[in-house]
Design a protein around this motif. Structure first.
Motif, short mmCIF file in Angstrom:
data_model
loop_
_atom_site.label_atom_id
_atom_site.label_comp_id
_atom_site.label_asym_id
_atom_site.label_seq_id
_atom_site.Cartn_x
_atom_site.Cartn_y
_atom_site.Cartn_z
N GLN A 23 126.32 24.86 -58.92
CA GLN A 23 127.45 24.51 -57.88
C GLN A 23 127.05 23.55 -57.27
N LYS A 25 126.72 19.33 -57.25
CA LYS A 25 127.10 18.24 -58.47
C LYS A 25 126.70 17.07 -57.80
N ARG A 37 127.08 16.66 -53.57
CA ARG A 37 128.58 17.55 -53.18
C ARG A 37 128.31 19.09 -53.92
N THR A 38 129.06 19.95 -53.23
CA THR A 38 128.90 21.25 -53.27
C THR A 38 130.27 21.82 -53.84
N GLU A 39 130.31 22.94 -54.64
CA GLU A 39 131.65 23.44 -54.99
C GLU A 39 131.32 25.04 -55.23
N GLY A 128 129.92 25.43 -49.87
CA GLY A 128 130.53 24.97 -50.90
C GLY A 128 131.68 23.94 -50.18
N GLY A 129 132.26 23.14 -51.18
CA GLY A 129 133.21 22.23 -50.75
C GLY A 129 133.12 21.06 -49.91
#
Length: 900
Positions: A23, A25, A37-39, A128-129
Motif C-alpha cells: 500500500q 507506492k 505515496r500511500t493508498e 493512506g491517501g
C-alpha cells in the motif's frame, strides 16, 4: 541529548533498511529525501535492518517529514520477533498527528517503551491517501537531571514541541507557539500514597488542558484527563483525584502537561505536584451562572441562578457574593450574600429573583471573594423581550404548517422524562429549552414540538426506538406524547431502530418478532412515513446485524421481514442503513437495504488526535462524504445533516467537541444540502429527503429545538432554506400565551435514603433490566442478561460523614432455583468523574464494593462497609447497584440507605 540510532536518506536509492508494503507506492530516495505515496488503510514501512538499543523512558523517536493532508501516523516497536505479527502488538505503538500543509516539520514521539528492556524491531505506519517526504528518522536519548526528582514535586521541565519556557522566581512562564507542545518532567512517586495531581496556573486563552503520566511497569504516556480551564489570565488551583484511574498504580515516573489547546496562549505555571490529598489555596469558581428562564419576557419574574465551588485544597472562609444588574432589571428577592465556608469540591447554589420593567439587553456581573481567596467574576448576557400581543390560550395554539419540495426530518432522542436525565444539562444553561426542563411524554409538550417543527418546514420525526430481544425502553415520547398529541396529523413519524445492543442478540426469529411489533403498533398509523407506500425504518447500527447474522443472514432476514409486512396487507418495508463511512454503502446494498443515510459523523474534518475542532471543518467533511457516497453507492442516499456535536454533559471533558456552531453556519450547511439534493435527486442518486441530527440531543450537543442561546435560530434557518414561506413570522412560546411550563419534578440532591414510597425517586434500570417499575413501595425489575443495572439519581453526599450503604432486596429466579450470586455497588465523586471513560454511565471497578447475594426468594439486608475503601472519599455524586449477574431473576428492592 544523545542520538542512539538514525536513518538518513543521503544516498540515492538507499532505503536504509526500511521496506514498504504493497500500500506504499512510488517509493524513491533522491537528494536526501525518501518520498512515497500511500493508498488503502494500512500502509507500512518495516525496518528490516539489524537494530538494537536498550529501552528507557526518556527516549524519543524523531521524524522530519511533510505531507499533503492531515492524518494520524504511528510507530510500532517491540523487543521480540516472535509471532504473530513478527513481535508487533496493538498495545506497542505510539500514534501522532501529522499536519498536511506541505511544510517540513520535525515530530517528536514519546513511546515510553521502557518495559521492553530493549528495542529490536521498529515499524512506521503512515496513513493512506497522501503524499509524503521524509528527511530522517532517529532515536534520541533526552538528558534529565536528578534535580527534577523530588518526591513528586517538579522543579524542572523538558519542553517537547514548539513552546518557549522561562523560569521565574515562582514557577514558569510558557508561551504555546503550537497547541501540541508538551511539558514533561521525570518524577518518582508512589501512586497509592499520592493519588492527587495538583497544579496552580493562569492561562490567557484556550478551552482545556491535558495532563499525562507514565508508570514504571506499563508502556506509553497515559492521558489523564482533558481538564476544563478558566482562561481569563487569573490564577486557579486544579486538583485531579487519580484514585480510580486504571493506570494510576505502582511508581509514577513521569508527568506531563499541555496547558492549553490554543496556539499563542500565555501560561503562568506556579507549581505542579503529586500529592496525598488536595492541595493549594482556595480557588473559587462559578460553574453555572444563568437565568432560569430560557425565554425571559418583560414583566414576568424569573430567577438568576449561580453555582459556586472551590477547587483548591484549603477551605475557603467567609465567602461573599455581589450581584450587579443592568439598568431596567429589578432585584425582587436575593439570597444571603455570605457563605461561611466552602471545602474542596463543595458546591453552593444561589438564586436571585429578578424582573425586567422594560425591554432590556445587558449583562449581569457576579463577584465572588473569600477572606483567603482572590475575587473571581462571572458574567452572563441578559435579553428580556416584550411579550407579543397575543391573547392568552388554554392550550398550544394551532400550528400554521409550511413546507418545501423536500421532506425534511429530524432524529428525536426520547431521553428527557426525568430529573436525573436533565440534571446533567443544568451546567450548560445555554442549552436550556424554551419549554424548560420539560416532562417528555406529556401530549402538550409533544404539541409544542409539533407546532414549532411544522411551522419551520420539518415534515417528520424519526424517533430513536430501542429493542433488544423484546426488551424495550424510552417509548414515552412516542407512545404517551406524540400518539396522544392533538396536532399529530400535521407531522409524520418513523422509527430509528437504535440497535446498539449486546453481541449475539440478533436472530432471524427476533427480526420477525420486531417486525410484527412494528406492524401492530406503528405501521398502520396514518402518520407513519412511507416511501413508495412502504413504511420506513432507519437502522442505527447495521454492523450489529451483520456480525450476528452474517451478510447472507441479513439479506434473508430482510426478505422475511418484508414478506411479513406483505402478509399483513402492507406494500413492503423500506430499510435505511446508517453508514459510518462511504464505502460501507456497497455492503449495505448487498445485504438488501433500500437506501443509505447516517445518524452523525462527528470526526470529519478533524485532526485525529485533536479533541476540539471547529464546526466549519465538519461541514466540509459532510460535503465530501455526500459526494463519496453517491459515487460508490448502488442505492440512493437520504441526505444526513449535522446539527452539532458537543457531548460534554454525557461524556465529560475527555471527548471530541465541534465548537463554533451558530445558526448562520448551520444555515450554510443547509444550503449545501439543498444544492446537493437539487443536483442528485433528478439523477436518482439521492431521495428527495434530508434528515437532521437532531431535534433534542441535548446531552450530545446536537439540537435545533428552541433554546436559551439561539432561540429559534436553527429552526428559522430550516424554514428559510427549505421552504418558500415568508421570513417574517411570529414564533410563540408558552409564556407568550399564558401557559405554564410542563417541567419534571426536581429531586433533592442532598438525599441519602430511598424507600420508594413515592415512585422510583430517580432510580432507573439500564442494560439487562426490563419492566422496571415501582409497586407497593418496592423498586422492581427483571434481569435479561449478566449485567443488570440500577442507576441512582444525582446526589451530593460527603463520604466522610457516612460509613455504610445498606440495601434490602429480594432476588427470585424465574425457574425457582436457589443459588448464591454476586452484587456490586459502584460510586463516583465530583473529582473522580473526570478520570472515567467518556460516558455518564461509566463507573470504575476501583470505586466499587462486591458482595454476595442470595437468589432464594427471601428478603435480605446487605450492609456494605464502604468506608473500608480508599475510594470512598470526597463528594459522592452518583450511585449504581448491580443486583446480580444472572438473567431471568426478579429483583425487588425495598430500600437503599447511605448510613453513618
Amino acid at each position: 541529548e544523545r542520538v542512539l540510532a538514525q536513518w538518513q536518506f543521503e544516498r540515492n536509492g538507499d532505503l536504509q533498511g526500511w521496506q514498504p508494503n504493497s500500500q506504499v507506492k512510488d517509493v524513491k530516495v533522491a537528494n536526501g529525501i525518501l518520498s512515497f505515496r500511500t493508498e488503502g488503510d494500512d500502509p507500512i514501512f518495516f525496518l528490516e535492518a539489524p537494530f538494537e538499543i536498550p529501552a528507557s523512558p526518556w527516549q524519543v523517536i524523531e521524524i522530519r517529514l511533510k505531507a499533503d493532508r492531515d492524518g494520524v501516523a504511528e510507530f510500532f516497536w517491540s523487543n521480540t520477533t516472535e509471532p504473530p505479527y513478527g513481535g508487533f502488538r496493538p498495545h506497542k505503538r505510539t500514534p501522532f498527528s501529522v499536519i498536511g500543509d506541505g511544510k517540513w516539520r520535525t515530530y517528536r514521539i514519546l513511546p515510553f517503551w521502557h518495559p521492553e528492556g530493549k528495542i529490536i524491531r521498529l515499524r512506521f505506519d503512515p496513513f493512506g491517501g497522501a503524499n509524503f517526504e521524509v528527511e530522517f528518522i532517529r532515536i534520541v536519548e533526552l538528558e534529565t537531571g536528578r534535580e527534577t526528582r523530588d518526591a513528586g514535586r517538579i522543579t524542572e521541565w523538558l519542553v517537547i514541541g514548539d513552546a518557549n519556557m522561562k523560569r521565574e522566581k515562582e514557577g514558569w512562564t510558557v508561551t504555546m507557539n503550537e497547541p501540541n507542545a508538551l511539558l514533561l518532567a521525570p518524577i518518582s512517586a508512589d501512586a497509592e500514597a499520592n493519588s492527587f495531581i495538583s497544579f496552580h496556573m493562569a492561562v490567557s486563552k484556550g478551552n482545556y488542558a491535558t495532563v499525562y503520566f507514565a508508570n514504571e511497569k506499563e508502556h506509553g504516556l497515559k492521558q489523564v484527563t482533558v481538564y476544563p480551564i478558566v482562561a481569563d489570565g487569573k490564577e486557579y488551583t486544579y486538583n485531579l483525584d487519580m484514585i480510580v484511574h486504571q493506570n494510576w498504580h505502582g511508581r509514577i515516573i513521569a508527568l506531563g502537561l499541555r496547558p492549553s489547546d490554543e496556539a499563542g496562549a500565555i501560561v503562568r505555571l506556579n507549581w505542579f505536584n503529586v500529592e496525598s490529598k488536595p492541595s493549594g489555596s482556595p480557588s473559587l469558581r462559578v460553574i453555572n451562572f444563568a437565568l432560569d428562564d430560557a425565554s425571559p419576557r418583560v414583566g414576568v419574574p424569573t430567577s438568576l441562578v449561580a453555582t459556586i465551588t472551590n477547587s483548591g485544597g484549603e477551605t475557603a472562609r467567609n465567602v461573599k457574593v455581589r450581584l450587579v444588574l443592568p439598568k431596567g432589571i429589578d432585584l425582587k428577592v436575593e439570597p444571603s450574600s455570605r457563605i461561611e465556608s466552602l471545602e474542596f469540591e463543595d458546591e453552593v447554589t444561589l438564586q436571585w429573583q429578578v424582573v425586567a420593567q422594560r425591554p432590556t439587553k445587558g449583562e449581569a456581573i457576579l463577584d465572588v471573594v473569600a477572606d483567603n481567596a482572590p475575587k473571581t467574576t462571572a458574567k452572563v448576557p441578559l435579553n428580556f423581550l416584550p411579550r407579543p400581543f397575543i391573547p392568552k390560550s388554554d392550550y398550544v395554539p394551532k400550528p400554521n404548517p409550511v413546507r418545501g419540495k423536500y421532506e425534511v426530518g429530524v432524529y428525536y432522542f426520547p431521553g428527557w422524562h426525568s430529573f436525573s436525565s436533565w440534571f446533567y444539562i443544568f451546567r450548560f444553561p445555554e442549552r436550556k429549552p424554551f419549554l424548560g426542563w420539560y416532562r417528555e411524554g406529556d401530549p402538550e409538550v409533544a404539541d409544542w414540538h409539533i407546532k414549532w417543527a411544522v411551522e419551520h418546514g420539518i415534515t417528520f420525526f424519526a424517533y430513536d426506538w430501542y429493542w433488544e430481544r423484546g426488551a424495550r425502553k424510552l417509548e414515552h415520547a412516542l407512545h404517551n406524547g406524540y400518539m396522544k398529541a392533538r396536532y399529530r396529523n400535521l407531522l409524520k413519524f418513523c422509527l430509528l431502530w437504535a440497535n446498539h445492543n449486546q453481541p449475539k442478540t440478533s436472530s432471524l426469529e427476533d427480526c420477525i418478532t420486531v417486525t410484527r411489533f412494528w406492524i401492530e403498533h406503528y405501521f398502520r398509523q396514518p402518520e407513519y412515513l412511507t416511501i413508495d407506500g412502504k413504511p420506513v425504518v432507519f437502522i442505527f447500527q447495521p454492523s450489529r446485524l451483520t456480525e450476528d447474522l452474517g451478510g447472507e443472514g441479513v439479506r434473508k432476514a430482510f426478505d422475511v421481514m418484508r414478506q411479513e409486512c406483505l402478509n399483513h396487507g402492507l406494500k413492503g418495508l423500506y430499510l435505511v442503513a446508517c453508514l459510518r463511512y462511504p464505502d460501507e454503502a456497497k455492503l449495505r446494498a448487498q445485504e438488501g437495504y433500500d437506501a443509505v443515510s447516517a445518524y452523525t459523523w462527528t470526526n470529519l474534518g478533524r485532526r485525529a488526535l485533536d479533541l476540539w475542532a471547529p464546526y466549519d471543518s465538519l461541514l466540509e467533511g459532510y460535503r465530501n462524504y455526500w459526494q463519496q457516497i453517491v459515487k460508490v453507492s448502488q442505492i440512493p442516499l437520504i441526505l444526513p445533516i449535522n446539527g452539532g456535536w458537543d457531548p460534554r454533559p454525557w461524556y465529560g471533558d475527555v471527548h471530541s467537541v465541534r465548537f463554533g456552531r451558530t445558526p448562520q453556519k448551520f444555515r450554510q450547511h443547509l444550503q449545501d444540502a439543498k444544492a446537493f439534493l437539487d443536483k442528485f435527486v433528478p439523477k436518482g442518486e439521492a431521495l428527495p429527503i434530508a434528515i437532521i441530527e437532531a431535534w433534542n440531543e441535548w446531552g450530545e450537543g446536537s439540537y435545533i429545538e428552541p433554546h436559551a442561546e439561539f432561540g429559534f435560530g436553527y429552526l428559522d434557518a430550516v424554514r428559510e432554506v427549505f421552504t418558500d414561506a415568508s421570513k417574517e413570522h411570529i414564533d410563540l412560546t408558552p409564556v407568550d400565551v399564558g401557559l405554564a411550563l410542563k417541567e419534571v419534578e426536581r429531586l433533592p440532591i442532598h438525599k441519602n435514603s430511598w424507600e420508594f414510597e413515592e415512585g422510583d425517586e430517580g432510580w432507573r434500570g439500564w442494560v439487562h433490566l426490563r419492566d422496571v417499575r415501582v409497586e407497593n413501595g418496592r423498586l422492581i425489575g427483571e434481569t435479561t442478561g449478566y449485567d443488570p443495572i440500577f442507576f441512582g439519581p444525582p446526589v451530593r453526599i460527603r463520604a466522610s460523614q457516612f460509613r455504610f450503604v445498606i440495601v434490602k432486596m429480594r432476588l427470585q429466579s424465574k425457574d425457582g432455583k436457589v443459588f448464591p450470586d454476586k452484587g456490586q455497588l459502584f460510586w463516583k465523586t465530583l473529582a473522580t468523574s473526570l478520570q472515567l471513560p467518556a460516558n455518564i454511565y461509566a463507573f470504575s471497578p476501583r470505586a466499587a464494593f462486591t458482595f454476595t447475594v442470595q437468589v432464594d426468594g427471601q428478603w435480605h439486608e446487605y450492609r456494605l462497609p464502604v468506608h473500608e475503601s480508599k475510594s470512598w472519599r470526597g463528594i459522592i455524586n452518583s450511585l449504581r447497584i448491580d443486583p446480580c449477574t444472572n438473567a431471568n431473576v426478579l429483583v425487588e428492592v425495598d430500600y437503599i440507605k447511605v448510613a453513618p
